[in-house]
Design an enzyme around this catalytic site. Structure first.
Site, PDB file in Angstrom:
ATOM      1  N   LYS A 199      58.765 -37.340  79.662  1.00 57.47           N
ATOM      2  CA  LYS A 199      58.579 -35.869  80.222  1.00 57.47           C
ATOM      3  C   LYS A 199      57.320 -35.579  79.796  1.00 57.47           C
ATOM      4  O   LYS A 199      56.963 -34.899  78.703  1.00 57.47           O
ATOM      5  CB  LYS A 199      59.655 -35.105  79.552  1.00 57.47           C
ATOM      6  CG  LYS A 199      59.964 -33.703  80.500  1.00 57.47           C
ATOM      7  CD  LYS A 199      58.702 -32.780  80.646  1.00 57.47           C
ATOM      8  CE  LYS A 199      58.404 -31.875  79.699  1.00 57.47           C
ATOM      9  NZ  LYS A 199      57.178 -31.261  79.809  1.00 57.47           N
ATOM     10  N   GLU A 274      55.013 -36.460  66.198  1.00 59.17           N
ATOM     11  CA  GLU A 274      53.539 -36.472  66.108  1.00 59.17           C
ATOM     12  C   GLU A 274      53.126 -35.133  66.509  1.00 59.17           C
ATOM     13  O   GLU A 274      52.883 -34.810  67.343  1.00 59.17           O
ATOM     14  CB  GLU A 274      52.798 -37.627  66.854  1.00 59.17           C
ATOM     15  CG  GLU A 274      53.283 -38.980  66.974  1.00 59.17           C
ATOM     16  CD  GLU A 274      52.297 -39.628  65.773  1.00 59.17           C
ATOM     17  OE1 GLU A 274      51.369 -39.390  65.442  1.00 59.17           O
ATOM     18  OE2 GLU A 274      52.906 -40.788  65.425  1.00 59.17           O
ATOM     19  N   CYS A 308      44.293 -33.618  68.236  1.00 57.70           N
ATOM     20  CA  CYS A 308      45.137 -33.414  67.048  1.00 57.70           C
ATOM     21  C   CYS A 308      44.234 -33.936  65.779  1.00 57.70           C
ATOM     22  O   CYS A 308      44.553 -33.665  64.732  1.00 57.70           O
ATOM     23  CB  CYS A 308      46.482 -34.304  67.258  1.00 57.70           C
ATOM     24  SG  CYS A 308      46.317 -36.007  67.711  1.00 57.70           S
ATOM     25  N   GLU A 406      45.759 -24.709  63.180  1.00 60.68           N
ATOM     26  CA  GLU A 406      45.277 -25.625  64.110  1.00 60.68           C
ATOM     27  C   GLU A 406      44.520 -24.693  65.146  1.00 60.68           C
ATOM     28  O   GLU A 406      45.384 -23.921  66.193  1.00 60.68           O
ATOM     29  CB  GLU A 406      46.223 -26.360  64.598  1.00 60.68           C
ATOM     30  CG  GLU A 406      45.723 -27.498  65.350  1.00 60.68           C
ATOM     31  CD  GLU A 406      46.566 -28.354  66.108  1.00 60.68           C
ATOM     32  OE1 GLU A 406      47.766 -28.016  66.705  1.00 60.68           O
ATOM     33  OE2 GLU A 406      46.247 -29.817  66.073  1.00 60.68           O
TER      34      GLU A 406
HETATM   35  P1  NAD Z   1      53.572 -28.139  72.961  1.00 57.92           P
HETATM   36  O1  NAD Z   1      54.231 -28.386  71.811  1.00 57.92           O
HETATM   37  O2  NAD Z   1      53.597 -26.904  73.474  1.00 57.92           O
HETATM   38  O3  NAD Z   1      54.247 -29.076  74.119  1.00 57.92           O
HETATM   39  C1  NAD Z   1      54.305 -30.758  73.923  1.00 57.92           C
HETATM   40  C2  NAD Z   1      55.314 -30.952  75.040  1.00 57.92           C
HETATM   41  O4  NAD Z   1      56.481 -30.289  74.631  1.00 57.92           O
HETATM   42  C3  NAD Z   1      54.992 -30.602  76.532  1.00 57.92           C
HETATM   43  O5  NAD Z   1      55.404 -31.798  77.318  1.00 57.92           O
HETATM   44  C4  NAD Z   1      56.003 -29.419  76.625  1.00 57.92           C
HETATM   45  O6  NAD Z   1      56.362 -29.520  78.120  1.00 57.92           O
HETATM   46  C5  NAD Z   1      57.154 -29.886  75.739  1.00 57.92           C
HETATM   47  N1  NAD Z   1      57.952 -28.901  75.314  1.00 57.92           N
HETATM   48  C6  NAD Z   1      57.717 -27.590  74.920  1.00 57.92           C
HETATM   49  N2  NAD Z   1      58.803 -26.576  74.654  1.00 57.92           N
HETATM   50  C7  NAD Z   1      59.755 -27.495  74.689  1.00 57.92           C
HETATM   51  C8  NAD Z   1      60.980 -27.539  74.384  1.00 57.92           C
HETATM   52  N3  NAD Z   1      61.582 -26.335  73.971  1.00 57.92           N
HETATM   53  N4  NAD Z   1      62.070 -28.625  74.492  1.00 57.92           N
HETATM   54  C9  NAD Z   1      61.079 -29.757  74.847  1.00 57.92           C
HETATM   55  N5  NAD Z   1      60.314 -30.008  75.158  1.00 57.92           N
HETATM   56  C10 NAD Z   1      59.271 -28.859  75.130  1.00 57.92           C
HETATM   57  O7  NAD Z   1      52.203 -28.923  73.013  1.00 57.92           O
HETATM   58  P2  NAD Z   1      50.946 -28.779  73.659  1.00 57.92           P
HETATM   59  O8  NAD Z   1      50.239 -27.612  73.698  1.00 57.92           O
HETATM   60  O9  NAD Z   1      51.274 -29.638  74.879  1.00 57.92           O
HETATM   61  O10 NAD Z   1      50.032 -29.971  72.845  1.00 57.92           O
HETATM   62  C11 NAD Z   1      48.948 -29.528  71.782  1.00 57.92           C
HETATM   63  C12 NAD Z   1      49.655 -29.833  70.517  1.00 57.92           C
HETATM   64  O11 NAD Z   1      50.009 -31.207  70.413  1.00 57.92           O
HETATM   65  C13 NAD Z   1      48.800 -29.645  69.248  1.00 57.92           C
HETATM   66  O12 NAD Z   1      49.459 -28.922  68.292  1.00 57.92           O
HETATM   67  C14 NAD Z   1      48.192 -30.952  68.794  1.00 57.92           C
HETATM   68  O13 NAD Z   1      47.917 -31.016  67.468  1.00 57.92           O
HETATM   69  C15 NAD Z   1      49.627 -31.873  69.210  1.00 57.92           C
HETATM   70  N6  NAD Z   1      49.052 -33.237  69.120  1.00 57.92           N
HETATM   71  C16 NAD Z   1      49.569 -33.951  68.236  1.00 57.92           C
HETATM   72  C17 NAD Z   1      49.022 -35.534  68.439  1.00 57.92           C
HETATM   73  C18 NAD Z   1      49.571 -36.365  67.322  1.00 57.92           C
HETATM   74  O14 NAD Z   1      49.422 -37.718  67.751  1.00 57.92           O
HETATM   75  N7  NAD Z   1      50.006 -35.919  66.092  1.00 57.92           N
HETATM   76  C19 NAD Z   1      48.587 -35.989  69.689  1.00 57.92           C
HETATM   77  C20 NAD Z   1      48.156 -34.944  70.549  1.00 57.92           C
HETATM   78  C21 NAD Z   1      48.602 -33.693  70.450  1.00 57.92           C
END
Ligand code: NAD
Length: 511
Positions: A199, A274, A308, A406
């Site tokens: 997803k 992650e 990230c 962050e």
């Molecule tokens: P997010 O947590 O808002 O969303 C990530 C994913 O989760 C999306 O596909 C979203 O649709 C889904 N999601 C949101 N709510 C959900 C729920 N209730 N149930 C299931 N899925 C749900 O994050 P974002 O804004 O897309 O990305 C930014 C974040 O990702 C930052 O905090 C960044 O640091 C982190 N990130 C971490 C890594 C790593 O490797 N550690 C890599 C890239 C990004």
């Protein structure tokens, strides 16, 4: 010497009539080897974040029913299909073909990634190329996966540790590096013999759907690599809830990750997380300041800071702080940012207006809490897209929000230090532990400092670097589990202990 400057001459305005913006791509999900719309018929439109008003893609808005169907397909493919039973060599051959397919579609994938995320096209090309290498590496390793033997547990006993595929894997990815993150998970899961339901983010689903189509063409059997698109709470959450999913691999925010881990606990599934970061860049007085300034700019501005593993906290020896900041400001004022389709652009647009507003609110918080804004701090040309100027703060206290949270934007927080102990305490002094850099000409100082850092990925005299061979993952609130390298395969494997008795077993009851 250092003064706040709202300098924007280095902004490259986007061209809203660029012909590459003229066509909107309509996608369908890939479930059980077939293209599908959502049962509801609803779609999500995606506007290019760098080109206000230009819709560049649309994909289905899946509900729980659609996702349940995809999980069923992945379950059948795992329980009854050929993929988990294939030899490593057979899976490896197919994964190599996926890598070739990715390279064959490089330009197409890079353009989609650029238009959906707002990142520069040139950067996206490099990312797609790196992803092909991720697939190639995992393909190579897939035929070398092995278990273990225990030959010294008694004369009539032999122990075998069988490595088996873990089952159905649910993969949820964010918007900042859509193609890299899916390619850091899927080849390892498939290489281990699992089946997957992915997803992607509701903002950036195009390249993930294209990847699954490329994999199908390369010979990955139907039902092995499924993609559902839609909103997190509607489509993503089902992957954490459904007991037919054995492993959940989530990449995204701490808030959503902890929520999903608590839901996944009900069905006792393995969870890999992650999550976010607040990467420190420690600069010692003996560092090559020219190289460090360039690395700090790259660390904080790359992908408009939406990374990230950004180096968003500069922790610098007070004796060289002025000299380093002078170089960094000079560089920041010349850095071409803006138009993602411009060939020279170093960073492009932010993902959305609400995210832009959030970054701006952090700048206000920093000013309010008493940090000194040296550069930027403002949105640029907000009518043409979501652009934010390179922003540098000095005199940041470690307890300020801009030093702890962050921001996920091109915003640097500078903190000075006097002793190495102070530098390490500052670097470790946030809830995160994803990445860290140390800049020094003295290898002993650099290595000893790195050994004391609680971060999953560290660099000496560089930043935001990685190769498929090396593990990634977080300490503390940055996550659990490791992806990539040989470690990544363990996340998608089960280890079965097989005890064999040779000869007649010792009777339990003598009579
Ligand atoms: P997010 O947590 O808002 O969303 C990530 C994913 O989760 C999306 O596909 C979203 O649709 C889904 N999601 C949101 N709510 C959900 C729920 N209730 N149930 C299931 N899925 C749900 O994050 P974002 O804004 O897309 O990305 C930014 C974040 O990702 C930052 O905090 C960044 O640091 C982190 N990130 C971490 C890594 C790593 O490797 N550690 C890599 C890239 C990004």
């Amino acid at each position: 010497m250092l003064m706040q400057s709202r300098f924007q001459d280095n902004f490259v305005a986007p061209n809203l009539s660029d012909p590459r913006l003229s066509s909107k791509r309509a996608y369908r999900m890939l479930i059980d080897g077939a293209s599908r719309d959502a049962v509801s018929g609803q779609v999500i439109d995606r506007e290019s974040p760098g080109h206000r008003g230009c819709v560049v893609g649309a994909w289905p808005q899946a509900t729980a029913e659609d996702v349940g169907g995809a999980i069923g397909a992945a379950r059948r493919a795992f329980d009854h299909g050929p993929w988990p039973q294939m030899s490593g060599a057979e899976r490896s051959t197919i994964l190599h073909r996926v890598a070739e397919g990715v390279l064959a579609h490089l330009e197409e994938l890079a353009l989609i990634e650029c238009l959906e995320t707002g990142k520069p096209l040139n950067q996206a090309r490099g990312e797609i190329e790196y992803c092909a290498d991720l697939w190639t590496y995992a393909a190579g390793q897939a035929r070398g996966l092995e278990g273990d033997t225990h030959n010294a547990i008694g004369a009539n006993r032999l122990g075998l540790v069988l490595r088996e595929p873990a089952g159905v894997v649910g993969i949820i990815t964010p918007w900042n590096f859509p193609f890299i993150i899916v390619s850091e998970r899927v080849p390892w899961a498939l290489g281990a013999g699992c089946t997957v339901v992915v997803k992607p983010s509701e903002f950036t689903s195009g390249t993930t759907i294209r990847l699954a189509e490329i994999a199908l063409e390369a010979g990955v059997p139907s039902g092995v690599f499924n993609v559902v698109t839609g909103y997190g709470s509607e489509a993503g959450q089902v992957l954490a809830e459904d007991p037919r999913v054995d492993v959940l691999a989530f990449t995204g925010s701490v808030r959503v990750g902890t929520h999903l881990a608590s839901i996944a606990a009900a069905s006792v599934k393995r969870v890999g997380l992650e999550l976010g970061g607040k990467g420190p860049q420690i600069v010692f007085a003996d560092a090559d300041l020219e190289a460090a300034a360039d690395g700090i700019a790259y660390g904080v501005y790359h992908n408009a800071g939406q990374c990230c593993i950004s180096g968003s906290r500069l922790i610098v020896a007070n004796s060289v702080r002025g000299a380093l900041l002078e170089r960094l400001l000079d560089l920041s004022k010349r850095l071409p940012f803006g138009n993602p389709l411009g060939e020279g652009t170093r960073y492009g647009a932010m993902v959305s207006q609400p995210h832009l507003d959030k970054v701006a609110s952090y700048v206000s918080a920093g000013v309010k809490e008493g940090a000194e804004l040296l550069l930027g701090g403002d949105m640029v040309a907000a009518t043409s897209g979501n652009y934010f100027a390179p922003t540098v703060f000095d005199k940041v206290r470690p307890d300020m929000r801009i030093a702890q949270e962050e921001i996920f934007g091109p915003v640097l927080a500078t903190i000075g230090f006097d002793t190495p102990e102070e530098a390490v305490a500052l670097a470790n002094g946030t809830p995160f532990g994803l990445s860290a850099s140390v800049w020094s000409r003295d290898l002993e100082t650099a290595i000893q400092t790195t050994r004391r850092l609680r971060a999953g990925r560290c660099w000496i005299n560089s930043v935001i670097d990685g190769t498929p061979e090396m593990p990634i993952g977080g300490y503390k609130k940055s996550g659990v589990g490791r992806e990539l390298g040989r470690y990544g395969f363990d996340e998608y494997s089960q280890f079965k202990g097989l005890h064999m008795t040779l000869g007649r077993p010792q009777p339990w009851f003598q009579h």
